[in-house]
Design an enzyme around this catalytic site. Structure first.
Site, PDB file in Angstrom:
ATOM      1  N   ASP A   1       0.878  -1.157   0.000  1.00 27.84           N
ATOM      2  CA  ASP A   1       0.000   0.000   0.000  1.00 27.84           C
ATOM      3  C   ASP A   1       0.927   1.221   0.000  1.00 27.84           C
ATOM      4  O   ASP A   1       2.124   1.096   0.316  1.00 27.84           O
ATOM      5  CB  ASP A   1      -0.902  -0.030   1.229  1.00 27.84           C
ATOM      6  CG  ASP A   1      -1.852   1.148   1.285  1.00 27.84           C
ATOM      7  OD1 ASP A   1      -2.282   1.620   0.217  1.00 27.84           O
ATOM      8  OD2 ASP A   1      -2.159   1.603   2.396  1.00 27.84           O
ATOM      9  N   LEU A   2       0.394   2.389  -0.321  1.00 27.80           N
ATOM     10  CA  LEU A   2       1.251   3.581  -0.377  1.00 27.80           C
ATOM     11  C   LEU A   2       1.135   4.422   0.885  1.00 27.80           C
ATOM     12  O   LEU A   2       2.054   4.496   1.693  1.00 27.80           O
ATOM     13  CB  LEU A   2       0.909   4.412  -1.611  1.00 27.80           C
ATOM     14  CG  LEU A   2       1.726   5.692  -1.810  1.00 27.80           C
ATOM     15  CD1 LEU A   2       3.216   5.373  -1.943  1.00 27.80           C
ATOM     16  CD2 LEU A   2       1.226   6.463  -3.030  1.00 27.80           C
ATOM     17  N   ASP A   3      -0.016   5.050   1.073  1.00 31.13           N
ATOM     18  CA  ASP A   3      -0.211   5.940   2.210  1.00 31.13           C
ATOM     19  C   ASP A   3      -0.311   5.140   3.501  1.00 31.13           C
ATOM     20  O   ASP A   3      -1.085   4.186   3.607  1.00 31.13           O
ATOM     21  CB  ASP A   3      -1.479   6.776   2.008  1.00 31.13           C
ATOM     22  CG  ASP A   3      -1.384   7.654   0.777  1.00 31.13           C
ATOM     23  OD1 ASP A   3      -0.589   8.592   0.791  1.00 31.13           O
ATOM     24  OD2 ASP A   3      -2.102   7.383  -0.206  1.00 31.13           O
TER      25      ASP A   3
ATOM     26  N   THR B   1      -2.638   1.094  -4.447  1.00 29.75           N
ATOM     27  CA  THR B   1      -3.134   2.166  -3.586  1.00 29.75           C
ATOM     28  C   THR B   1      -4.572   2.518  -3.915  1.00 29.75           C
ATOM     29  O   THR B   1      -5.018   2.369  -5.054  1.00 29.75           O
ATOM     30  CB  THR B   1      -2.254   3.423  -3.726  1.00 29.75           C
ATOM     31  OG1 THR B   1      -2.817   4.500  -2.959  1.00 29.75           O
ATOM     32  CG2 THR B   1      -2.152   3.875  -5.183  1.00 29.75           C
ATOM     33  N   SER B   2      -5.286   3.026  -2.912  1.00 31.02           N
ATOM     34  CA  SER B   2      -6.650   3.486  -3.130  1.00 31.02           C
ATOM     35  C   SER B   2      -6.693   4.910  -3.658  1.00 31.02           C
ATOM     36  O   SER B   2      -7.770   5.429  -3.972  1.00 31.02           O
ATOM     37  CB  SER B   2      -7.452   3.391  -1.819  1.00 31.02           C
ATOM     38  OG  SER B   2      -7.619   2.045  -1.437  1.00 31.02           O
TER      39      SER B   2
ATOM     40  N   LYS C   1     -10.403  -1.511  -2.483  1.00 33.37           N
ATOM     41  CA  LYS C   1     -10.322  -2.191  -1.195  1.00 33.37           C
ATOM     42  C   LYS C   1     -11.574  -1.875  -0.359  1.00 33.37           C
ATOM     43  O   LYS C   1     -12.037  -0.739  -0.397  1.00 33.37           O
ATOM     44  CB  LYS C   1      -9.070  -1.730  -0.440  1.00 33.37           C
ATOM     45  CG  LYS C   1      -7.777  -1.911  -1.232  1.00 33.37           C
ATOM     46  CD  LYS C   1      -6.613  -1.218  -0.541  1.00 33.37           C
ATOM     47  CE  LYS C   1      -5.360  -1.246  -1.407  1.00 33.37           C
ATOM     48  NZ  LYS C   1      -4.227  -0.532  -0.775  1.00 33.37           N
TER      49      LYS C   1
ATOM     50  N   ASP D   1      -1.718  -0.749   6.061  1.00 32.56           N
ATOM     51  CA  ASP D   1      -1.942  -0.051   7.324  1.00 32.56           C
ATOM     52  C   ASP D   1      -3.415   0.066   7.691  1.00 32.56           C
ATOM     53  O   ASP D   1      -3.735   0.567   8.768  1.00 32.56           O
ATOM     54  CB  ASP D   1      -1.338   1.355   7.271  1.00 32.56           C
ATOM     55  CG  ASP D   1      -2.170   2.297   6.400  1.00 32.56           C
ATOM     56  OD1 ASP D   1      -2.447   1.933   5.236  1.00 32.56           O
ATOM     57  OD2 ASP D   1      -2.560   3.375   6.880  1.00 32.56           O
TER      58      ASP D   1
END
Length: 217
Positions: free
Chosen positions: A11-13, A101-102, A133, A158
């Site tokens: 995931d990114l953030d 990522t979202s 997601k 996360d």
């Protein structure tokens, strides 16, 4: 603990980039403008596409129009890469990692460029999937892009929605307790405090991932 795999999906953030202050500021301003209790937004927004969040908390509004009201998705004030993120990505072979990522593509690329992280060869964003997601599609698509079975991937997430997405895709999931307490990530295989807790080694047989557990996980 240790696990062998063929690829790592990030995931990114909240995993590679600390964007919590930016995201919270944008959602809080939008909620106030629209007369929606921020607590309702905060309860569902972590790790999910903004369009889906708006559809849930404000079904009477047009989500695409409201995306523009959120403000500049490319805002970078306060963004930082998590300690160890860049070093980890640089150690991994390019065909052994991807991001799902979202966030939208323009947002994600702007954030990565701002904090100096390398872009992956496989980069799945909200623009690339029909269902974000917690549906499994983002991580299924990331694994497919690498030509690797999701079951041979380790995912770093996360958010509870992201953990659910990765598990539904069949991957092993490490929860990263940067934005949520460890117990909120209990569905993950294990929970770590941050990416710096990982030790990843690449070899002919794939990747060996070692980690330190988060206390209380």
């Amino acid at each position: 603990m240790a696990h062998s795999c063929d690829a790592i999906l990030f995931d990114l953030d909240g995993v590679l980039v600390d964007s919590e202050a930016v995201v919270r500021r944008q959602w809080k301003r939008w909620a106030e403008d629209r007369g929606i209790p921020f607590e309702e937004v905060e309860a569902v927004q972590t790790g999910r596409p903004a369009v889906e969040v708006i559809e849930e908390v404000a079904p009477h509004l047009d989500p695409e129009t409201e995306i523009e009201r959120l403000g500049d998705e490319r805002a970078t004030d306060g963004l930082e890469a998590f300690d160890g993120a860049k070093a980890l990505l640089n150690r991994l072979p390019r065909d052994r990692w991807a991001i799902a990522t979202s966030g939208r593509h323009r947002t994600a690329t702007a954030r990565m460029a701002h904090v100096g992280l390398p872009e992956p060869e496989v980069f799945v964003t909200a623009d690339d999937v029909e269902r974000g997601k917690p549906a499994p599609e983002p991580y299924q698509q990331a694994a497919t892009g690498l030509g690797i079975d999701p079951g041979r991937c380790v995912v770093l997430e996360d958010a509870p929605a992201g953990v659910a997405s990765a598990r539904r895709a069949g991957a092993t999931v490490l929860g990263v307790a940067t934005s949520q307490p460890p117990d909120a990530l209990a569905a993950a295989t294990a929970v770590i405090p941050h990416v710096k807790a990982l030790d990843v080694r690449a070899g002919d047989a794939g990747l060996r991932v070692d980690w330190q557990h988060e206390e209380g996980a």
